[in-house]
Design a protein around this motif. Structure first.
Motif, PDB file in Angstrom:
ATOM      1  N   GLU A  60       0.819  -1.208   0.000  1.00 57.18           N
ATOM      2  CA  GLU A  60       0.000   0.000   0.000  1.00 57.18           C
ATOM      3  C   GLU A  60       0.855   1.261   0.000  1.00 57.18           C
ATOM      4  OE1 GLU A  60      -3.509   0.085   2.526  1.00 57.18           O
ATOM      5  OE2 GLU A  60      -3.417  -2.120   2.633  1.00 57.18           O
ATOM      6  N   GLY A  61       1.975   1.246   0.696  1.00 57.12           N
ATOM      7  CA  GLY A  61       2.860   2.409   0.735  1.00 57.12           C
ATOM      8  C   GLY A  61       3.585   2.647  -0.579  1.00 57.12           C
ATOM      9  N   PHE A  62       3.940   1.573  -1.280  1.00 55.77           N
ATOM     10  CA  PHE A  62       4.644   1.707  -2.560  1.00 55.77           C
ATOM     11  C   PHE A  62       3.665   1.948  -3.709  1.00 55.77           C
ATOM     12  CE2 PHE A  62       6.785  -0.364  -6.288  1.00 55.77           C
ATOM     13  CZ  PHE A  62       7.756   0.601  -6.464  1.00 55.77           C
ATOM     14  N   ASP A  63       2.466   1.406  -3.598  1.00 60.59           N
ATOM     15  CA  ASP A  63       1.408   1.552  -4.599  1.00 60.59           C
ATOM     16  C   ASP A  63       1.885   1.161  -5.999  1.00 60.59           C
ATOM     17  OD1 ASP A  63      -1.156   2.117  -5.559  1.00 60.59           O
ATOM     18  OD2 ASP A  63      -0.640   4.217  -5.958  1.00 60.59           O
ATOM     19  N   PRO A  64       2.283  -0.117  -6.181  1.00 59.79           N
ATOM     20  CA  PRO A  64       2.786  -0.538  -7.488  1.00 59.79           C
ATOM     21  C   PRO A  64       1.676  -0.615  -8.532  1.00 59.79           C
ATOM     22  CG  PRO A  64       2.533  -2.444  -6.078  1.00 59.79           C
ATOM     23  CD  PRO A  64       2.237  -1.225  -5.229  1.00 59.79           C
ATOM     24  N   ASN A  65       2.061  -0.439  -9.785  1.00 64.07           N
ATOM     25  CA  ASN A  65       1.135  -0.662 -10.896  1.00 64.07           C
ATOM     26  C   ASN A  65       1.047  -2.140 -11.223  1.00 64.07           C
ATOM     27  OD1 ASN A  65       2.931   2.011 -12.021  1.00 64.07           O
ATOM     28  ND2 ASN A  65       0.758   2.279 -11.639  1.00 64.07           N
ATOM     29  N   LEU A  66       2.081  -2.896 -10.829  1.00 68.62           N
ATOM     30  CA  LEU A  66       2.199  -4.304 -11.177  1.00 68.62           C
ATOM     31  C   LEU A  66       3.050  -5.013 -10.138  1.00 68.62           C
ATOM     32  CD1 LEU A  66       1.837  -6.537 -13.459  1.00 68.62           C
ATOM     33  CD2 LEU A  66       4.060  -5.754 -14.307  1.00 68.62           C
ATOM     34  N   ILE A  67       2.719  -6.282  -9.881  1.00 69.06           N
ATOM     35  CA  ILE A  67       3.511  -7.106  -8.964  1.00 69.06           C
ATOM     36  C   ILE A  67       4.012  -8.330  -9.712  1.00 69.06           C
ATOM     37  CG2 ILE A  67       3.481  -8.517  -6.865  1.00 69.06           C
ATOM     38  CD1 ILE A  67       1.280  -6.615  -5.803  1.00 69.06           C
ATOM     39  N   LEU A  68       5.320  -8.581  -9.638  1.00 64.49           N
ATOM     40  CA  LEU A  68       5.918  -9.827 -10.115  1.00 64.49           C
ATOM     41  C   LEU A  68       6.077 -10.714  -8.898  1.00 64.49           C
ATOM     42  CD1 LEU A  68       8.770  -8.569 -12.499  1.00 64.49           C
ATOM     43  CD2 LEU A  68       6.403  -9.148 -13.050  1.00 64.49           C
ATOM     44  N   LEU A  69       5.461 -11.881  -8.926  1.00 63.83           N
ATOM     45  CA  LEU A  69       5.333 -12.704  -7.731  1.00 63.83           C
ATOM     46  C   LEU A  69       5.835 -14.121  -7.965  1.00 63.83           C
ATOM     47  CD1 LEU A  69       4.159 -12.916  -4.830  1.00 63.83           C
ATOM     48  CD2 LEU A  69       1.929 -13.331  -5.883  1.00 63.83           C
ATOM     49  N   ASP A  70       6.784 -14.531  -7.162  1.00 70.98           N
ATOM     50  CA  ASP A  70       7.257 -15.913  -7.172  1.00 70.98           C
ATOM     51  C   ASP A  70       6.181 -16.802  -6.570  1.00 70.98           C
ATOM     52  OD1 ASP A  70       8.925 -18.157  -7.333  1.00 70.98           O
ATOM     53  OD2 ASP A  70       9.994 -17.672  -5.485  1.00 70.98           O
ATOM     54  N   VAL A  71       6.108 -18.037  -7.003  1.00 69.68           N
ATOM     55  CA  VAL A  71       5.124 -18.978  -6.457  1.00 69.68           C
ATOM     56  C   VAL A  71       5.674 -19.680  -5.231  1.00 69.68           C
ATOM     57  CG1 VAL A  71       3.809 -21.086  -6.895  1.00 69.68           C
ATOM     58  CG2 VAL A  71       3.940 -19.318  -8.657  1.00 69.68           C
ATOM     59  N   MET A  72       6.883 -20.223  -5.344  1.00 69.93           N
ATOM     60  CA  MET A  72       7.432 -21.057  -4.277  1.00 69.93           C
ATOM     61  C   MET A  72       8.292 -20.223  -3.326  1.00 69.93           C
ATOM     62  SD  MET A  72       8.325 -24.486  -6.446  1.00 69.93           S
ATOM     63  CE  MET A  72       9.020 -23.634  -7.857  1.00 69.93           C
ATOM     64  N   MET A  73       7.691 -19.894  -2.177  1.00 71.11           N
ATOM     65  CA  MET A  73       8.393 -19.137  -1.132  1.00 71.11           C
ATOM     66  C   MET A  73       8.017 -19.744   0.218  1.00 71.11           C
ATOM     67  SD  MET A  73       7.890 -15.156  -2.330  1.00 71.11           S
ATOM     68  CE  MET A  73       6.095 -15.224  -2.354  1.00 71.11           C
ATOM     69  N   PRO A  74       8.921 -19.663   1.189  1.00 70.50           N
ATOM     70  CA  PRO A  74       8.599 -20.182   2.523  1.00 70.50           C
ATOM     71  C   PRO A  74       7.599 -19.276   3.249  1.00 70.50           C
ATOM     72  CG  PRO A  74      10.774 -19.189   2.522  1.00 70.50           C
ATOM     73  CD  PRO A  74      10.284 -19.161   1.101  1.00 70.50           C
ATOM     74  N   PHE A  75       6.962 -19.816   4.250  1.00 71.59           N
ATOM     75  CA  PHE A  75       6.027 -19.122   5.138  1.00 71.59           C
ATOM     76  C   PHE A  75       4.703 -18.770   4.447  1.00 71.59           C
ATOM     77  CE2 PHE A  75      10.341 -17.859   6.543  1.00 71.59           C
ATOM     78  CZ  PHE A  75      10.404 -18.682   7.654  1.00 71.59           C
ATOM     79  N   MET A  76       4.745 -17.958   3.390  1.00 70.88           N
ATOM     80  CA  MET A  76       3.544 -17.620   2.632  1.00 70.88           C
ATOM     81  C   MET A  76       3.924 -17.678   1.153  1.00 70.88           C
ATOM     82  SD  MET A  76       1.230 -14.141   2.486  1.00 70.88           S
ATOM     83  CE  MET A  76       1.024 -14.092   4.251  1.00 70.88           C
ATOM     84  N   ASP A  77       3.391 -18.675   0.447  1.00 75.48           N
ATOM     85  CA  ASP A  77       3.749 -18.812  -0.963  1.00 75.48           C
ATOM     86  C   ASP A  77       3.018 -17.774  -1.819  1.00 75.48           C
ATOM     87  OD1 ASP A  77       1.141 -19.771  -1.290  1.00 75.48           O
ATOM     88  OD2 ASP A  77       1.749 -21.832  -1.647  1.00 75.48           O
TER      89      ASP A  77
END
Length: 141
Positions: A60-77
């Motif tokens: 919310e603070g950065f307010d991106p136009n787009l997010i590139l998101l990895d699928v496989m991550m620890p804790f919260m994928d």
């Protein structure tokens, strides 16, 4: 090898110009390479996050136009991260592109159902990453 984006969604991207991109990946090298690539070849303002939890705090603070998101991550994928982004009225409009090595047909169907705009397979080509993202963005506006 130049990776190609794999279209998996029909959702329209935000009609604003693409200036700010958030990268969410637990691998520091991926974050660094993608950030340098997008800043150098795309002239984008880039914020990196090492987890879905960090992304949810910063988005919310950065307010991106787009997010590139990895699928496989620890804790919260990535799948849980996109679910939380889509449930929040302040972030539900932000288009997401998954960047992942998991590109089996059943996975692509799931990503579309989760609301992903598209998928860029890992490993991606840093030289062409900004153009791939621009092509995806332009294709949905």
């Amino acid at each position: 090898m130049i990776s190609q984006a794999i279209h998996c969604g029909t959702e329209s991207a935000n009609s604003r110009m693409l200036h700010r991109i958030m990268i969410v990946d637990d691998e520091p090298d991926i974050n660094m390479i993608a950030k340098i690539s997008l800043e150098s070849f795309g002239n984008y303002d880039v914020e990196t996050c090492s987890s879905g939890v960090e992304a949810l705090k910063k988005v919310e603070g950065f307010d991106p136009n787009l997010i590139l998101l990895d699928v496989m991550m620890p804790f919260m994928d990535g799948e849980e991260t996109i679910r939380k982004l889509k449930r929040n009225p302040k972030t539900s409009h932000i288009p997401v592109i998954f960047v992942t090595a998991r590109i089996y047909k059943k996975d692509l169907i799931k990503y579309r159902e989760l609301g992903a705009l598209d998928v860029i397979p890992k490993p991606f080509d840093p030289i062409s990453l900004a153009n791939q993202i621009k092509d995806i963005w332009d294709g949905f506006n």
